[in-house]
Design a protein around this motif. Structure first.
Motif, PDB file in Angstrom:
ATOM      1  N   LEU A 171      43.192 -10.263  47.401  1.00 33.52           N
ATOM      2  CA  LEU A 171      42.836 -11.607  46.932  1.00 33.52           C
ATOM      3  C   LEU A 171      41.412 -11.968  47.367  1.00 33.52           C
ATOM      4  O   LEU A 171      40.679 -12.631  46.622  1.00 33.52           O
ATOM      5  CB  LEU A 171      43.836 -12.635  47.445  1.00 33.52           C
ATOM      6  CG  LEU A 171      45.239 -12.554  46.832  1.00 33.52           C
ATOM      7  CD1 LEU A 171      46.174 -13.555  47.505  1.00 33.52           C
ATOM      8  CD2 LEU A 171      45.196 -12.814  45.331  1.00 33.52           C
ATOM      9  N   ARG A 174      39.219 -10.300  44.832  1.00 35.17           N
ATOM     10  CA  ARG A 174      39.198 -11.042  43.573  1.00 35.17           C
ATOM     11  C   ARG A 174      38.383 -12.330  43.716  1.00 35.17           C
ATOM     12  O   ARG A 174      37.636 -12.719  42.806  1.00 35.17           O
ATOM     13  CB  ARG A 174      40.628 -11.366  43.140  1.00 35.17           C
ATOM     14  CG  ARG A 174      41.412 -10.168  42.613  1.00 35.17           C
ATOM     15  CD  ARG A 174      40.798  -9.625  41.345  1.00 35.17           C
ATOM     16  NE  ARG A 174      41.628  -8.587  40.742  1.00 35.17           N
ATOM     17  CZ  ARG A 174      41.292  -7.899  39.661  1.00 35.17           C
ATOM     18  NH1 ARG A 174      40.132  -8.124  39.072  1.00 35.17           N
ATOM     19  NH2 ARG A 174      42.088  -6.977  39.168  1.00 35.17           N
ATOM     20  N   GLU A 177      34.762 -11.541  43.526  1.00 35.78           N
ATOM     21  CA  GLU A 177      34.326 -11.283  42.152  1.00 35.78           C
ATOM     22  C   GLU A 177      33.945 -12.598  41.453  1.00 35.78           C
ATOM     23  O   GLU A 177      32.928 -12.670  40.757  1.00 35.78           O
ATOM     24  CB  GLU A 177      35.445 -10.600  41.363  1.00 35.78           C
ATOM     25  CG  GLU A 177      35.653  -9.140  41.687  1.00 35.78           C
ATOM     26  CD  GLU A 177      36.766  -8.514  40.875  1.00 35.78           C
ATOM     27  OE1 GLU A 177      36.877  -7.284  40.889  1.00 35.78           O
ATOM     28  OE2 GLU A 177      37.540  -9.273  40.225  1.00 35.78           O
ATOM     29  N   ILE A 178      34.775 -13.617  41.658  1.00 35.29           N
ATOM     30  CA  ILE A 178      34.506 -14.914  41.033  1.00 35.29           C
ATOM     31  C   ILE A 178      33.222 -15.522  41.588  1.00 35.29           C
ATOM     32  O   ILE A 178      32.350 -15.985  40.848  1.00 35.29           O
ATOM     33  CB  ILE A 178      35.689 -15.874  41.244  1.00 35.29           C
ATOM     34  CG1 ILE A 178      36.941 -15.334  40.539  1.00 35.29           C
ATOM     35  CG2 ILE A 178      35.360 -17.272  40.738  1.00 35.29           C
ATOM     36  CD1 ILE A 178      38.217 -16.068  40.897  1.00 35.29           C
ATOM     37  N   LEU A 228      39.474 -18.568  33.847  1.00 34.39           N
ATOM     38  CA  LEU A 228      39.855 -17.189  34.143  1.00 34.39           C
ATOM     39  C   LEU A 228      40.340 -16.475  32.897  1.00 34.39           C
ATOM     40  O   LEU A 228      40.686 -17.094  31.890  1.00 34.39           O
ATOM     41  CB  LEU A 228      40.957 -17.171  35.209  1.00 34.39           C
ATOM     42  CG  LEU A 228      40.610 -17.774  36.571  1.00 34.39           C
ATOM     43  CD1 LEU A 228      41.871 -17.918  37.411  1.00 34.39           C
ATOM     44  CD2 LEU A 228      39.563 -16.933  37.287  1.00 34.39           C
ATOM     45  N   THR A 231      43.466  -9.922  34.065  1.00 40.99           N
ATOM     46  CA  THR A 231      44.339  -9.714  35.221  1.00 40.99           C
ATOM     47  C   THR A 231      44.212 -10.847  36.225  1.00 40.99           C
ATOM     48  O   THR A 231      45.203 -11.266  36.838  1.00 40.99           O
ATOM     49  CB  THR A 231      44.007  -8.375  35.905  1.00 40.99           C
ATOM     50  OG1 THR A 231      44.177  -7.313  34.961  1.00 40.99           O
ATOM     51  CG2 THR A 231      44.922  -8.135  37.100  1.00 40.99           C
ATOM     52  N   THR A 232      43.000 -11.357  36.407  1.00 40.38           N
ATOM     53  CA  THR A 232      42.800 -12.431  37.380  1.00 40.38           C
ATOM     54  C   THR A 232      43.535 -13.700  36.967  1.00 40.38           C
ATOM     55  O   THR A 232      44.115 -14.399  37.809  1.00 40.38           O
ATOM     56  CB  THR A 232      41.299 -12.723  37.565  1.00 40.38           C
ATOM     57  OG1 THR A 232      40.618 -11.504  37.867  1.00 40.38           O
ATOM     58  CG2 THR A 232      41.077 -13.697  38.720  1.00 40.38           C
ATOM     59  N   LEU A 235      47.205 -13.077  37.665  1.00 39.98           N
ATOM     60  CA  LEU A 235      47.429 -13.142  39.110  1.00 39.98           C
ATOM     61  C   LEU A 235      47.449 -14.593  39.570  1.00 39.98           C
ATOM     62  O   LEU A 235      48.298 -14.993  40.384  1.00 39.98           O
ATOM     63  CB  LEU A 235      46.316 -12.371  39.833  1.00 39.98           C
ATOM     64  CG  LEU A 235      46.394 -12.276  41.356  1.00 39.98           C
ATOM     65  CD1 LEU A 235      47.685 -11.595  41.802  1.00 39.98           C
ATOM     66  CD2 LEU A 235      45.193 -11.511  41.905  1.00 39.98           C
ATOM     67  N   TYR A 236      46.537 -15.403  39.045  1.00 38.17           N
ATOM     68  CA  TYR A 236      46.478 -16.826  39.400  1.00 38.17           C
ATOM     69  C   TYR A 236      47.785 -17.523  39.016  1.00 38.17           C
ATOM     70  O   TYR A 236      48.369 -18.272  39.822  1.00 38.17           O
ATOM     71  CB  TYR A 236      45.299 -17.484  38.687  1.00 38.17           C
ATOM     72  CG  TYR A 236      45.102 -18.948  39.030  1.00 38.17           C
ATOM     73  CD1 TYR A 236      44.407 -19.326  40.174  1.00 38.17           C
ATOM     74  CD2 TYR A 236      45.604 -19.950  38.204  1.00 38.17           C
ATOM     75  CE1 TYR A 236      44.218 -20.670  40.492  1.00 38.17           C
ATOM     76  CE2 TYR A 236      45.423 -21.293  38.507  1.00 38.17           C
ATOM     77  CZ  TYR A 236      44.734 -21.648  39.657  1.00 38.17           C
ATOM     78  OH  TYR A 236      44.555 -22.974  39.968  1.00 38.17           O
TER      79      TYR A 236
END
Length: 249
Positions: A171, A174, A177-178, A228, A231-232, A235-236
């Protein structure tokens, strides 16, 4: 007691460091990676070899899970104790006529980061009570957190660790990345991460939960979802659904 560590990766490296710091003699570190073994020898002054495995009273196998069985089969000595360091393998994965055990340090190991050895939990399992007592005593020279365990218990220890460490670190990746995509320095989020981890030192994780899902703030949840994709986004949604279910929202 002669101790030999088999392996040359992160776990073997840190086991060698734990023993060196605790002034527990290690007879040899045996492995395939000559460069890594040279570093262990230079750092901890422990004899190393890639060709000849020394006789020992205790062999600690610190290799990847898929290699444990094969490596254990190379130990020909019978009047010895062999322990793997895996959290997810049974003791009987070891192939040999020696006594068998597990010496599992619950920690994530990277050479770049030296952990506080004195607080690392060790989970001990052995076929014979005397061997368990010896390994508990050995681990107790390194850490204050030592527990005798069974394979059934150890499987859940390892599963819990995956949730508490591997998933959490993913996490973080991820999240970075954001922030990277928006040119926001990730170190700005580190005080938030540190505070979150610090909280669970004195309160239950369930009680420490904050955020839009636990508040059932649908406006913010929808806003975030619009930012978003892929995959993100999935996941969220999955994480928020899990939070809602825990708090019966």
């Amino acid at each position: 007691m002669n101790i030999v560590i088999i392996g040359s990766g992160n776990v073997a490296y840190h086991l060698a460091g734990m023993f060196a710091d605790s002034r527990i003699p290690v007879h040899q570190v045996f492995g395939r990676n000559e460069g890594a073994l040279t570093e262990i020898n230079s750092k901890f002054k422990i004899p190393v070899s890639t060709t000849e495995l020394s006789d020992a009273d205790l062999y600690l196998i610190a290799v990847s899970d898929h290699a444990v069985a094969e490596v254990s089969g190379t130990i020909r000595r019978q009047d010895c104790l062999v322990a793997h360091t895996s959290g997810s393998l049974p003791v009987d994965v070891l192939r040999g006529n020696y006594r068998k055990a597990c010496f599992y340090p619950l920690q994530t190991f990277s050479k770049a980061k030296r952990p506080d050895f004195s607080s690392i939990p060790f989970f001990i399992e052995a076929d014979y009570p005397g061997d368990a007592d010896m390994l508990i005593e050995l681990a107790g020279k390194i850490s204050v957190n030592v527990m005798e365990s069974t394979y059934e218990k150890r499987k859940y220890v390892h599963l819990t660790a995956v949730f508490a460490c591997n998933f959490v670190n993913h996490l973080f990746s991820r999240a970075k990345e954001i922030s990277d995509r928006q040119n926001i320095p990730f170190h700005y989020f580190k005080p938030l991460i540190e505070e979150t981890v610090e909280k669970i030192s004195f309160m239950e994780p369930r009680e420490a939960q904050t955020g839009p899902a636990v508040r059932d703030d649908r406006r913010i949840l929808k806003l975030h979802e619009e930012l978003l994709d892929g995959t993100t986004l999935e996941l969220y949604k999955m994480m928020n659904q899990s939070i809602k279910e825990m708090y019966e929202l």
